[in-house]
Design an enzyme around this catalytic site. Sequence first.
Site: not given
Length: 295
Positions: A57, A116, A252
């Site tokens: 992040l 997270c 991706s």
Amino acid sequence: MPASGSFGFGDVKAARLNDLNRLGAVVLKTTTKMAKKGNPQPQIVSFKEGIMNSVGLTNPGVDKVVEHKLPQLRTHYPNLPIIASLAGASISDYCVVAEKLDNSELVDALEVNVSCPNVAAGGMQFGVDPLVIQKLTSEIKKRVAVPVYVKLTPNVTDIIECAQAAKDGGAEGLTMINTLYGLRIDPQTRKPVLGNKFGGWSGPSLKPTAIRMICQVVHQVDLPIIGVGGISNAQDVIEMYLAGASAVQIGSAQFNDPAACWHILDELEPEMDRLNIESLSKLINEVKEGFQDER
């Protein structure tokens, strides 16, 4: 739309070279309360069948995003829908970031990244506990006016329960799915390919999992879903809609083709014509009605 992390804050080279107004929206890189430098290098490793990443992040922190990144993007694209992604190590962190992004009046929606580590729970991800998802979503919704989408992790035993928790917390929609938690080891070095050892797996091999989870959720939880995971061409987009998605994100695929979003857009209408699909909205209704008939 580009998936969070793949387009930075609309300031990467691909964004500068292409017209973002052709996209349904732009999703920003995940923003946290304080700046983050990220995990040890290497952070991203590409394979033929997918990508391993453990970026961590990396971002300049919400204050700089609000003061610099968002105004620059909005100046260049005054009518482009902007979805800001956010994360935190505690519910309080999430709420601070959400409030600052919402108060900027420069974003149209928030995407809550629940993959997270939750410091208060000993590092367990927010997204694996439905009760935490509901509470987190509810606390954010108390503080913001813009729509909130919760980005669900696939690293759970019951994705429907997690989706329902987001809805119960007040979410207007879902993004599905985030990366699969994985590990790749280099046979030559005998070491993990990532500097942080474990990381998120994405790419074409993720698509069947994403399709399955979207299909499971859309017929049990009445929320719109942004489908993401393994999309690399127009057929993949259509398959996401067949599963029940109402929009899609490309992630991706942009590592190999920085203009993947635009190339897929160019392919989409011809592919729809070939398959006799009049519109994506009608396709969504057709699929939902078909499942109702089967039940």
